[in-house]
Design an enzyme around this catalytic site. Structure first.
Site, PDB file in Angstrom:
ATOM      1  N   ASP A   8       0.849  -1.185   0.000  1.00 49.29           N
ATOM      2  CA  ASP A   8       0.000   0.000   0.000  1.00 49.29           C
ATOM      3  C   ASP A   8       0.893   1.246   0.000  1.00 49.29           C
ATOM      4  O   ASP A   8       2.054   1.190   0.420  1.00 49.29           O
ATOM      5  CB  ASP A   8      -0.895  -0.030   1.246  1.00 49.29           C
ATOM      6  CG  ASP A   8      -1.595   1.283   1.498  1.00 49.29           C
ATOM      7  OD1 ASP A   8      -2.345   1.721   0.608  1.00 49.29           O
ATOM      8  OD2 ASP A   8      -1.392   1.874   2.576  1.00 49.29           O
ATOM      9  N   ASP A  10      -0.164   5.151   0.806  1.00 54.76           N
ATOM     10  CA  ASP A  10      -0.363   6.157   1.863  1.00 54.76           C
ATOM     11  C   ASP A  10      -0.440   5.522   3.244  1.00 54.76           C
ATOM     12  O   ASP A  10      -1.227   4.605   3.479  1.00 54.76           O
ATOM     13  CB  ASP A  10      -1.635   6.950   1.565  1.00 54.76           C
ATOM     14  CG  ASP A  10      -1.540   7.686   0.240  1.00 54.76           C
ATOM     15  OD1 ASP A  10      -0.761   8.644   0.166  1.00 54.76           O
ATOM     16  OD2 ASP A  10      -2.212   7.272  -0.718  1.00 54.76           O
ATOM     17  N   THR A  42      -2.993   0.159  -4.326  1.00 54.89           N
ATOM     18  CA  THR A  42      -3.469   1.430  -3.786  1.00 54.89           C
ATOM     19  C   THR A  42      -4.879   1.753  -4.247  1.00 54.89           C
ATOM     20  O   THR A  42      -5.358   1.203  -5.241  1.00 54.89           O
ATOM     21  CB  THR A  42      -2.503   2.565  -4.224  1.00 54.89           C
ATOM     22  OG1 THR A  42      -3.004   3.817  -3.780  1.00 54.89           O
ATOM     23  CG2 THR A  42      -2.361   2.610  -5.731  1.00 54.89           C
ATOM     24  N   GLY A  43      -5.513   2.658  -3.542  1.00 56.07           N
ATOM     25  CA  GLY A  43      -6.802   3.163  -3.976  1.00 56.07           C
ATOM     26  C   GLY A  43      -6.664   4.218  -5.049  1.00 56.07           C
ATOM     27  O   GLY A  43      -7.634   4.581  -5.711  1.00 56.07           O
ATOM     28  N   LYS A 194      -8.310  -5.187  -2.809  1.00 60.80           N
ATOM     29  CA  LYS A 194      -6.879  -5.320  -3.086  1.00 60.80           C
ATOM     30  C   LYS A 194      -6.441  -6.784  -3.068  1.00 60.80           C
ATOM     31  O   LYS A 194      -5.647  -7.217  -3.912  1.00 60.80           O
ATOM     32  CB  LYS A 194      -6.063  -4.517  -2.067  1.00 60.80           C
ATOM     33  CG  LYS A 194      -6.109  -3.020  -2.245  1.00 60.80           C
ATOM     34  CD  LYS A 194      -5.158  -2.340  -1.257  1.00 60.80           C
ATOM     35  CE  LYS A 194      -5.236  -0.828  -1.342  1.00 60.80           C
ATOM     36  NZ  LYS A 194      -4.296  -0.168  -0.411  1.00 60.80           N
ATOM     37  N   ASP A 217      -2.004  -0.589   6.133  1.00 56.30           N
ATOM     38  CA  ASP A 217      -2.251   0.123   7.390  1.00 56.30           C
ATOM     39  C   ASP A 217      -3.716   0.461   7.640  1.00 56.30           C
ATOM     40  O   ASP A 217      -4.093   0.748   8.775  1.00 56.30           O
ATOM     41  CB  ASP A 217      -1.445   1.434   7.424  1.00 56.30           C
ATOM     42  CG  ASP A 217      -2.042   2.501   6.525  1.00 56.30           C
ATOM     43  OD1 ASP A 217      -2.148   2.255   5.303  1.00 56.30           O
ATOM     44  OD2 ASP A 217      -2.423   3.561   7.038  1.00 56.30           O
ATOM     45  N   ASN A 220      -8.928  -0.437   3.895  1.00 54.41           N
ATOM     46  CA  ASN A 220      -8.896  -0.991   2.544  1.00 54.41           C
ATOM     47  C   ASN A 220      -7.724  -1.947   2.324  1.00 54.41           C
ATOM     48  O   ASN A 220      -7.593  -2.538   1.249  1.00 54.41           O
ATOM     49  CB  ASN A 220      -8.880   0.126   1.491  1.00 54.41           C
ATOM     50  CG  ASN A 220      -7.702   1.066   1.611  1.00 54.41           C
ATOM     51  OD1 ASN A 220      -7.168   1.278   2.698  1.00 54.41           O
ATOM     52  ND2 ASN A 220      -7.290   1.644   0.509  1.00 54.41           N
TER      53      ASN A 220
END
Length: 268
Positions: A8, A10, A42-43, A194, A217, A220
């Protein structure tokens, strides 16, 4: 050996200034030289993370998982493995919900543009962060033929927190709903996540699920940390992610990703 390392961005790979530390950078470059494929999960849209590919020495045959699993493609965008979309009718339905809840909304179309009925503080934050176009669009003009990758309720954390409590059950049954930040609530195709993106990529690359390491973290990231045999939570992760992790590493501001990769992959 870990053949896929899914990370991930962020709150995980990036520090609080959205930068990749030297320890993280060098560990990822070394891991690739040791035969692992490092995948950013990632989103964010693909265009919003391209600036990191050169920094991490990614080649064009490396893959990325974007929109929380909604899009799996090569980093140059030329080879798409999977794209799970919503449509314009979904956008209209969630737009009506946003009006009832009193929160802002935006979405991503199939071309990875951010579309929104109006500008808001958080929509401007989204397009600025990812360096993508913003198209002001009346969601009532969308149709079932319009492909939408994801739809987001976006607002101040305290406003969004209250709105989440009021979301009808039918929306939770129809969509995969994940909170990627205190100010972002994402509505995705029900089969989008994910972890499912990682599973599909592993199948494409003929990699066993036991040969995967994941880092995350937030909400998601929960499933990919929980389901992966080596699911790593950052020290700064939410409690639900920490509770399901196989391993807890140092925080995102202390290069936890790089230190863990050096320990388990690079053997340093």
């Amino acid at each position: 050996m870990y053949k896929i390392i899914a990370i991930d961005l962020d709150g995980t790979l990036l520090d609080n200034e959205k930068r990749i530390s030297k320890i993280n950078q060098e560990a990822i470059i070394d891991a690739q030289q040791n035969g692992a494929m490092v995948v950013l999960a990632t989103g964010r849209p693909l265009t919003g993370i391209k600036k990191y590919f050169e920094e991490l020495h990614f080649k064009n045959d490396t893959y990325a998982i974007n929109f929380n699993g909604g899009l799996i493609s090569s980093v140059d965008g030329k080879h798409i493995i999977k794209c799970d979309c919503l449509n314009g009718d979904d956008a209209k339905e969630i737009y009506d919900l946003s009006l009832k809840l009193g929160v802002n909304i935006h979405a991503f179309d199939i071309d990875q543009n951010c579309i929104s009925p109006k500008e808001s503080r958080w929509t401007i934050h989204e397009v600025t962060l990812n360096d993508i176009p913003l198209i002001i669009k009346d969601f009532n003009t969308l149709t079932k033929k319009d492909e939408i990758i994801k739809i987001m309720l976006v607002d101040d954390p305290e406003v969004l927190s209250e709105a989440i409590k009021k979301i009808p059950q039918r929306f939770k049954e129809k969509y995969n709903i994940v909170q990627s930040a205190p100010f972002f609530l994402e509505f995705l195709n029900k089969k989008t996540d994910k972890w499912y993106g990682i599973v599909n990529l592993a199948k494409h690359l003929n990699v066993s699920l036991d040969e995967i390491m994941t880092f995350g973290d937030s909400e998601n990231d929960l499933l990919m940390v929980k389901e992966c045999k080596m699911g790593v939570a950052m020290a700064n992760a939410t409690k639900d992610v920490l509770d399901v992790a196989s391993y807890i590493c140092e925080s995102n501001i202390d290069s936890g990703v790089g230190k863990t990769i050096n320990k388990y992959v690079n053997k340093k």
